[in-house]
Structure formats: C-alpha cells, structure tokens
Design an enzyme around this catalytic site. Sequence first.
Site, mmCIF file in Angstrom:
data_model
loop_
_atom_site.group_PDB
_atom_site.id
_atom_site.type_symbol
_atom_site.label_atom_id
_atom_site.label_comp_id
_atom_site.label_asym_id
_atom_site.label_seq_id
_atom_site.Cartn_x
_atom_site.Cartn_y
_atom_site.Cartn_z
ATOM 1 N N HIS A 1 0.793 -1.222 0.000
ATOM 2 C CA HIS A 1 0.000 0.000 0.000
ATOM 3 C C HIS A 1 0.827 1.273 0.000
ATOM 4 O O HIS A 1 0.297 2.380 0.150
ATOM 5 C CB HIS A 1 -0.939 -0.025 1.224
ATOM 6 C CG HIS A 1 -2.227 0.664 0.980
ATOM 7 N ND1 HIS A 1 -2.622 1.781 1.678
ATOM 8 C CD2 HIS A 1 -3.223 0.397 0.109
ATOM 9 C CE1 HIS A 1 -3.801 2.170 1.252
ATOM 10 N NE2 HIS A 1 -4.200 1.354 0.303
ATOM 11 N N LYS B 1 2.963 4.468 -1.377
ATOM 12 C CA LYS B 1 2.771 5.404 -2.481
ATOM 13 C C LYS B 1 3.939 6.374 -2.458
ATOM 14 O O LYS B 1 3.830 7.471 -1.927
ATOM 15 C CB LYS B 1 1.442 6.139 -2.337
ATOM 16 C CG LYS B 1 0.243 5.220 -2.432
ATOM 17 C CD LYS B 1 -0.894 5.748 -1.611
ATOM 18 C CE LYS B 1 -2.044 4.789 -1.590
ATOM 19 N NZ LYS B 1 -2.128 4.049 -0.351
ATOM 20 N N ASP C 1 16.325 9.748 -8.610
ATOM 21 C CA ASP C 1 17.777 9.951 -8.648
ATOM 22 C C ASP C 1 18.431 9.788 -7.267
ATOM 23 O O ASP C 1 19.426 10.438 -6.958
ATOM 24 C CB ASP C 1 18.121 11.332 -9.217
ATOM 25 C CG ASP C 1 17.655 11.501 -10.657
ATOM 26 O OD1 ASP C 1 17.545 10.488 -11.378
ATOM 27 O OD2 ASP C 1 17.385 12.643 -11.058
#
Length: 155
Positions: free
Chosen positions: A102, A104, A109
């Site tokens: 779950h 996000k 870089d």
Amino acid sequence: MASGTIAECLFFPEETKSERDPGPNFIKFQNYIKNAKSSLDICVYTITDNRISKVLIDLHKKGVKVRVITDDEKADDLGSDVQEFIKAGIPVKVDRSPFFMHHKFVVIDNSILLNGSFNWTKGACFNNRENIMVTNDPAFVKPFDKEFEKLWVMF
C-alpha cells in the site's frame, strides 16, 4: 529542478477538472518525475493514470532506470498500466501477498522523495482528497530508498 532544499506539499483534487488543463500541483508532480536524470524507484499501490505512465515509459526509453513495485491484486485491474510497463521493458515486481503493498512513493535519482496518500490514478487527481510531500532531505530520502531496495529483493 532548483538546487537547494526541497520541502513542498501538494494537495488534490485541484480546482481543474480537465486532463487538458491540469492544475499546478499535478504539473509540479509530473515535472519532478520528468526531470529524473538517472533513476525512478516507484513503489505504489496502483498506477492507472496514462498521463503518468507515458512519462515513465518515455523516460525508460531515454535511458532512465525505472523500476516499479506494485500490489499484485491491483496489477491486473482494468485500467492498470503494469502490462504496458512490462511490454516497454520496465522491470516490475508485485508483492504476491494476501496483504496490500500500500505504499505510495517514488525516489528520484536517489535524492528526491515524493510520498503521500496519492495513488497514481485519475481518481486521486480529480476526485479524492490526496497529498504528496516532496523533499530532498536525506533524513527522509535514504530510509525510503532503503525500503525500496528491501522490497525489490523481497519480491
């Protein structure tokens, strides 16, 4: 991106309700991703917004190392862009777990973190109350980088 400290919060939905006229927060979100020079390590529950997926595929074609971890149950959902990533040659891993992957977040870089409630979907952009926190503070970036690597090996 500007050099120096990055500490920014982006909130959704915005006033705009048109893909052709995205709001300033979506443009900022997309610009952080578009400006990746070497790598994008993406760990998100689901990706269905083709505007975002197109950018990821384009960057992959330009030589940016793009890796995606997503939830196994969401990877095959109608509208999921995971198969498009695989067709384009982007490495994708899914959790293969009865529990949700779950997270996000994306580490750009190895130096910029975007993290929050924002799923990479049009619903998140246009309908849901969502947020993205953006920072280049190593105290936040490094643990997320480490978490991504741990999950990449695990899955």
